[in-house]
Motif scaffolding. Structure first.
Motif, PDB file in Angstrom:
ATOM      1  N   PHE A  81       7.053   6.892   3.140  1.00  0.00           N
ATOM      2  CA  PHE A  81       7.798   7.220   1.925  1.00  0.00           C
ATOM      3  C   PHE A  81       6.952   6.900   0.698  1.00  0.00           C
ATOM      4  N   PRO A  82       6.843   7.843  -0.231  1.00  0.00           N
ATOM      5  CA  PRO A  82       6.131   7.554  -1.482  1.00  0.00           C
ATOM      6  C   PRO A  82       6.982   6.717  -2.427  1.00  0.00           C
ATOM      7  N   PRO A 195      16.678   7.104  -0.936  1.00  0.00           N
ATOM      8  CA  PRO A 195      15.272   7.109  -0.502  1.00  0.00           C
ATOM      9  C   PRO A 195      14.501   8.260  -1.134  1.00  0.00           C
ATOM     10  N   SER A 196      13.222   8.037  -1.356  1.00  0.00           N
ATOM     11  CA  SER A 196      12.374   9.103  -1.899  1.00  0.00           C
ATOM     12  C   SER A 196      12.144  10.172  -0.828  1.00  0.00           C
ATOM     13  N   LEU A 197      11.524  11.268  -1.243  1.00  0.00           N
ATOM     14  CA  LEU A 197      11.275  12.379  -0.319  1.00  0.00           C
ATOM     15  C   LEU A 197      10.141  12.000   0.633  1.00  0.00           C
ATOM     16  N   PRO A 198      10.422  11.933   1.932  1.00  0.00           N
ATOM     17  CA  PRO A 198       9.411  11.407   2.861  1.00  0.00           C
ATOM     18  C   PRO A 198       8.279  12.386   3.136  1.00  0.00           C
ATOM     19  N   HIS A 219      -5.046   5.144   2.835  1.00  0.00           N
ATOM     20  CA  HIS A 219      -6.302   5.283   2.088  1.00  0.00           C
ATOM     21  C   HIS A 219      -6.063   5.883   0.708  1.00  0.00           C
ATOM     22  N   VAL A 220      -5.340   7.006   0.639  1.00  0.00           N
ATOM     23  CA  VAL A 220      -5.178   7.671  -0.662  1.00  0.00           C
ATOM     24  C   VAL A 220      -4.293   6.863  -1.605  1.00  0.00           C
ATOM     25  N   ALA A 221      -3.440   6.003  -1.053  1.00  0.00           N
ATOM     26  CA  ALA A 221      -2.590   5.166  -1.910  1.00  0.00           C
ATOM     27  C   ALA A 221      -3.376   4.060  -2.598  1.00  0.00           C
ATOM     28  N   ALA A 222      -4.545   3.714  -2.040  1.00  0.00           N
ATOM     29  CA  ALA A 222      -5.304   2.574  -2.563  1.00  0.00           C
ATOM     30  C   ALA A 222      -6.654   2.943  -3.145  1.00  0.00           C
ATOM     31  N   ASP A 223      -7.177   4.116  -2.887  1.00  0.00           N
ATOM     32  CA  ASP A 223      -8.522   4.490  -3.306  1.00  0.00           C
ATOM     33  C   ASP A 223      -8.636   4.529  -4.828  1.00  0.00           C
ATOM     34  N   PRO A 224      -9.490   3.684  -5.430  1.00  0.00           N
ATOM     35  CA  PRO A 224      -9.633   3.698  -6.892  1.00  0.00           C
ATOM     36  C   PRO A 224     -10.089   5.044  -7.434  1.00  0.00           C
ATOM     37  N   ILE A 238       2.705   4.034  -1.305  1.00  0.00           N
ATOM     38  CA  ILE A 238       3.256   4.672  -0.109  1.00  0.00           C
ATOM     39  C   ILE A 238       3.616   3.567   0.871  1.00  0.00           C
ATOM     40  N   ILE A 239       4.839   3.612   1.402  1.00  0.00           N
ATOM     41  CA  ILE A 239       5.310   2.560   2.294  1.00  0.00           C
ATOM     42  C   ILE A 239       5.636   3.138   3.670  1.00  0.00           C
ATOM     43  N   PRO A 240       5.532   2.318   4.722  1.00  0.00           N
ATOM     44  CA  PRO A 240       5.838   2.805   6.067  1.00  0.00           C
ATOM     45  C   PRO A 240       7.291   3.244   6.195  1.00  0.00           C
ATOM     46  N   ALA A 241       7.519   4.137   7.137  1.00  0.00           N
ATOM     47  CA  ALA A 241       8.876   4.640   7.393  1.00  0.00           C
ATOM     48  C   ALA A 241       9.579   3.716   8.381  1.00  0.00           C
TER      49      ALA A 241
END
Length: 265
Positions: A81-82, A195-198, A219-224, A238-241
């Protein structure tokens, strides 16, 4: 399997196309490093998202939560989930700024606009907001289906409807990129949280690919290097479902039914 598909069509304002393309390119690079086969080079923008959700070739997409709990024929697996910056997940209930009515209850007998009867933010959350005031009958004089949140905003702004529930992330994007469309509107109330759109993949996607997709999302949630991309998309994390993550959506539906308001009308 041939012709695997990727889509980010739920939050893809034209001004966000380049950012979504870069986000997908970064996800795709991780998938290829993890030896996932037939990773598409580009996002599919040619087809409606509802058709894409039903394609067994769907490698990666984003879905509305309400069809996931309401339609047993929709065969998708939730990945994560974003989290959207500054946006509590849910909707805003909007009206024209010059409308003297100031609370949801005072809009009885007015005209509503919804994007889709299967939409969580456009219908289910709207129904949950109206249910405490509706009683056992119709609340609105008319409910028009517009086909899109942006079209619902236009319907309210031009006087074709009086009230609409607009997805918060969509509303934020339109306020940023097309401010004149919302300049004449006001927010009457927030909807209940949801909940946000999964992020999703086809239910038949193998476990190795699912693990690679989740790694790519981390990766894409943390990449500077993607900070500007995330800012354009309002993406804060982004969090786990969790297995019961969509339960609040079905709970809101059940509460509306118990209140005697099973259909937004």
């Amino acid at each position: 399997m041939t012709g695997r598909i990727a889509s980010l069509g739920m939050y893809d304002h034209p001004a966000q196309h380049a950012a979504n393309d870069r986000l997908w390119s970064a996800i795709a690079a991780v998938l290829r490093e993890r030896r996932v086969a037939q990773v598409p080079d580009r996002l599919d923008r040619a087809r409606d998202v509802h058709a894409i959700w039903r394609d067994p070739a769907l490698l990666f997409g984003q879905a509305c939560g309400y069809p996931l709990i309401a339609d047993p024929t929709l065969d998708l697996r939730v990945l994560a989930f974003p989290i959207y910056a500054g946006q509590e997940s849910g909707s805003v209930i909007v009206a024209r700024a010059d409308d003297p009515r100031g609370s949801v209850a005072t809009f009885r007998g007015s005209r509503a606009a919804i994007n889709d009867r299967q939409s969580n933010t456009g219908m289910n959350l709207f129904r949950a907001t109206i249910a405490p005031f509706a009683g056992q009958g119709a609340f609105f004089a008319d409910v028009v289906e517009t086909g899109a949140h942006r079209a619902s905003i236009v319907a309210v702004g031009t006087g074709k409807a009086d009230l609409a529930a607009i997805d918060r992330v969509t509303y934020a994007a339109i306020a940023r990129f097309e401010p004149t469309l919302v300049a004449g509107l006001k927010i009457v109330a927030p909807s209940p949280a949801s909940p946000s759109l999964p992020f999703v993949t086809a239910a038949g996607t193998d476990a190795q690919t699912v693990a690679a997709l989740r790694s790519a999302l981390d990766h894409v949630a943390a990449d500077p290097a993607l900070a500007a991309v995330r800012e354009t998309l309002f993406l804060a994390g982004i969090i786990p479902a969790e297995p019961d993550a969509l339960t609040p959506i079905s709970t809101l539906e059940a509460e509306a039914v118990r209140a005697g308001y099973p259909t937004l009308r």
